[in-house]
Design a protein around this motif. Structure first.
Motif, PDB file in Angstrom:
ATOM      1  N   LEU A 119       0.815  -1.212   0.000  1.00  0.00           N
ATOM      2  CA  LEU A 119       0.000   0.000   0.000  1.00  0.00           C
ATOM      3  C   LEU A 119       0.854   1.270   0.000  1.00  0.00           C
ATOM      4  CD1 LEU A 119      -2.703  -1.101   2.595  1.00  0.00           C
ATOM      5  CD2 LEU A 119      -3.148  -0.526   0.195  1.00  0.00           C
ATOM      6  N   ARG A 120       2.190   1.093   0.015  1.00  0.00           N
ATOM      7  CA  ARG A 120       3.134   2.208   0.018  1.00  0.00           C
ATOM      8  C   ARG A 120       3.045   3.023   1.302  1.00  0.00           C
ATOM      9  NH1 ARG A 120       3.979  -0.736  -3.651  1.00  0.00           N
ATOM     10  NH2 ARG A 120       4.671  -0.188  -5.758  1.00  0.00           N
ATOM     11  N   ARG A 121       2.809   2.320   2.420  1.00  0.00           N
ATOM     12  CA  ARG A 121       2.809   2.996   3.702  1.00  0.00           C
ATOM     13  C   ARG A 121       3.782   2.307   4.636  1.00  0.00           C
ATOM     14  NH1 ARG A 121      -2.150   2.157   7.689  1.00  0.00           N
ATOM     15  NH2 ARG A 121      -0.451   2.703   9.082  1.00  0.00           N
ATOM     16  N   THR A 122       4.141   2.957   5.719  1.00  0.00           N
ATOM     17  CA  THR A 122       5.058   2.424   6.709  1.00  0.00           C
ATOM     18  C   THR A 122       4.349   2.409   8.061  1.00  0.00           C
ATOM     19  OG1 THR A 122       5.951   4.566   7.395  1.00  0.00           O
ATOM     20  CG2 THR A 122       6.944   3.519   5.442  1.00  0.00           C
ATOM     21  N   PRO A 123       4.931   1.704   9.054  1.00  0.00           N
ATOM     22  CA  PRO A 123       4.320   1.737  10.390  1.00  0.00           C
ATOM     23  C   PRO A 123       4.192   3.147  10.956  1.00  0.00           C
ATOM     24  CG  PRO A 123       5.897  -0.060  10.239  1.00  0.00           C
ATOM     25  CD  PRO A 123       6.046   0.741   8.978  1.00  0.00           C
ATOM     26  N   GLN A 124       5.046   4.061  10.476  1.00  0.00           N
ATOM     27  CA  GLN A 124       4.999   5.441  10.965  1.00  0.00           C
ATOM     28  C   GLN A 124       3.866   6.253  10.331  1.00  0.00           C
ATOM     29  OE1 GLN A 124       8.057   3.942   9.920  1.00  0.00           O
ATOM     30  NE2 GLN A 124       8.241   3.379  12.105  1.00  0.00           N
ATOM     31  N   SER A 125       3.220   5.697   9.303  1.00  0.00           N
ATOM     32  CA  SER A 125       2.150   6.444   8.636  1.00  0.00           C
ATOM     33  C   SER A 125       1.031   6.808   9.593  1.00  0.00           C
ATOM     34  CB  SER A 125       1.588   5.623   7.473  1.00  0.00           C
ATOM     35  OG  SER A 125       2.580   5.320   6.521  1.00  0.00           O
ATOM     36  N   ALA A 126       0.780   5.947  10.563  1.00  0.00           N
ATOM     37  CA  ALA A 126      -0.309   6.198  11.499  1.00  0.00           C
ATOM     38  C   ALA A 126      -0.036   7.388  12.408  1.00  0.00           C
ATOM     39  CB  ALA A 126      -0.569   4.949  12.344  1.00  0.00           C
ATOM     40  N   ASP A 127       1.250   7.785  12.526  1.00  0.00           N
ATOM     41  CA  ASP A 127       1.584   8.888  13.425  1.00  0.00           C
ATOM     42  C   ASP A 127       0.937  10.195  12.986  1.00  0.00           C
ATOM     43  OD1 ASP A 127       3.121   7.066  14.799  1.00  0.00           O
ATOM     44  OD2 ASP A 127       5.028   7.732  13.937  1.00  0.00           O
ATOM     45  N   SER A 128       0.662  10.325  11.694  1.00  0.00           N
ATOM     46  CA  SER A 128       0.085  11.569  11.188  1.00  0.00           C
ATOM     47  C   SER A 128      -1.441  11.539  11.161  1.00  0.00           C
ATOM     48  CB  SER A 128       0.612  11.857   9.777  1.00  0.00           C
ATOM     49  OG  SER A 128       0.176  10.850   8.867  1.00  0.00           O
ATOM     50  N   PHE A 129      -2.035  10.488  11.735  1.00  0.00           N
ATOM     51  CA  PHE A 129      -3.488  10.344  11.654  1.00  0.00           C
ATOM     52  C   PHE A 129      -4.246  11.573  12.161  1.00  0.00           C
ATOM     53  CE2 PHE A 129      -7.481   8.527  13.587  1.00  0.00           C
ATOM     54  CZ  PHE A 129      -8.150   8.333  12.380  1.00  0.00           C
ATOM     55  N   PRO A 130      -3.935  12.123  13.333  1.00  0.00           N
ATOM     56  CA  PRO A 130      -4.684  13.310  13.779  1.00  0.00           C
ATOM     57  C   PRO A 130      -4.591  14.470  12.798  1.00  0.00           C
ATOM     58  CG  PRO A 130      -3.473  12.335  15.609  1.00  0.00           C
ATOM     59  CD  PRO A 130      -2.990  11.646  14.364  1.00  0.00           C
ATOM     60  N   ASP A 131      -3.388  14.726  12.275  1.00  0.00           N
ATOM     61  CA  ASP A 131      -3.241  15.818  11.309  1.00  0.00           C
ATOM     62  C   ASP A 131      -3.974  15.511  10.011  1.00  0.00           C
ATOM     63  OD1 ASP A 131      -1.687  17.350  13.020  1.00  0.00           O
ATOM     64  OD2 ASP A 131       0.186  16.435  12.343  1.00  0.00           O
TER      65      ASP A 131
END
Length: 323
Positions: A119-131
């Protein structure tokens, strides 16, 4: 109390994803006839048993074949996508079906690690969820946070947003943003009470939501025959045991039942802790008890039977409460 429906277009044994997707319309129509408030479709990837990966496409199809029931995602896993693209997709749906479209948002990948990379995402992708939620909200409310960029369609559509979760994180975010909160207690019930308590305690009123709004999810299996309903429930537990405990092994039903009675099987049973099973009268009573326990404003019901015809029967047998 409102009832709503969670559908993942489950692919039953000896079915194809095409069969499951064609079954989404009759199920939504049954929910509409039974007085349900909305139907949500969940984003999952690389799961042969679930055909609802492209939620916006499924919503468009079902909306064209139903009359008035609300439809939405429960949810879109926002870290998998650009907020602008989701605003355009759901803005398009809202333009085509005014007043009927919801957008539930989650931060989990809805997949495994390899699929996450695909999906071209990393585990860190979720860190930006609020923004990402705030950026998406800006596009939909006509108050873009990205200079010179607007969603077309979508700009000013004010598609209602809901935060989904199964932990305290989602509860805190929904409370901070003044958004409704939907808890995934149909498969991850452990933090239900703590999350709802945190959400209500920390809720900050917003323009659209002056007070907290809770949606709690529960599995449901209804049949005119009580024994049949419990047999369907056991079949659903076996299906989960095959999926989570014995991948690649062909066990008999008796062997699966023994496994479910072992300490290893406790976790599978625990996932379905909040399940209403039995005749329509018994199910309604169990759902009423669950609603009182959670003080939920709305119950999101997930038909748990393996066979599509049984899931359809469940929805037909449990009409939503009326005033």
């Amino acid at each position: 109390m409102k009832y709503s429906l969670l559908d993942v277009a489950a692919v039953a044994p000896e079915e194809t994803p095409t069969d499951a997707l064609h079954g989404a319309v009759p199920l939504a129509r049954a929910a509409e006839t039974s007085g349900f408030n909305r139907v949500w479709y969940a984003e999952h990837h690389n799961m042969p048993q679930i055909a609802s990966a492209a939620t916006s496409v499924v919503i468009a199809h079902v909306a064209a074949h139903t009359e008035h029931i609300r439809l939405g995602a429960g949810g879109v896993m926002l870290p998998n996508h650009s907020p602008l693209v989701i605003a355009e997709q759901f803005g398009t749906l809202a333009a085509l079906h005014p007043g009927r479209i919801d957008l539930g948002l989650g931060r989990a990948p809805g997949s495994d690690q390899n699929t996450m990379r695909a999906l071209r995402r990393t585990p860190q992708s979720a860190d930006s969820f609020p923004d990402d939620v705030l950026e998406l909200q800006g596009y939909l409310n006509g108050e873009t946070r990205v200079h010179g960029v607007n969603a077309t369609p979508g700009n000013g559509s004010r598609v209602p947003l809901y935060i989904l979760g199964s932990s305290l994180f989602g509860a805190q975010l929904a409370a901070a943003l003044g958004l409704p909160y939907a808890f995934a207690s149909h498969f991850a019930p452990a933090a239900l009470e703590a999350a709802l308590q945190r959400y209500r305690a920390e809720f900050r009123p917003s323009e659209d939501h002056p007070k907290p709004y809770v949606i709690a999810a529960a599995n449901v299996i209804a049949s005119p025959d009580e024994q049949d309903a419990h047999e369907q429930h056991q079949a659903a537990l076996r299906w989960r045991a095959r999926r989570f405990l014995v991948r690649g092994r062909d066990l008999t039903d008796q062997e699966l039942d023994s496994l479910l009675d072992s300490p290893m099987g406790y976790e599978v049973k625990s996932m379905m802790r909040h399940t209403a099973v039995g005749t329509p009268e018994q199910v309604q009573k169990q759902l009423s008890t669950f609603a009182e326990h959670t003080r939920a404003d709305e119950l999101m019901l997930a038909p748990a039977s393996i066979r599509r015809e049984d899931r359809l029967q469940t929805v037909e047998l449990i009409p939503a409460p009326t005033d």
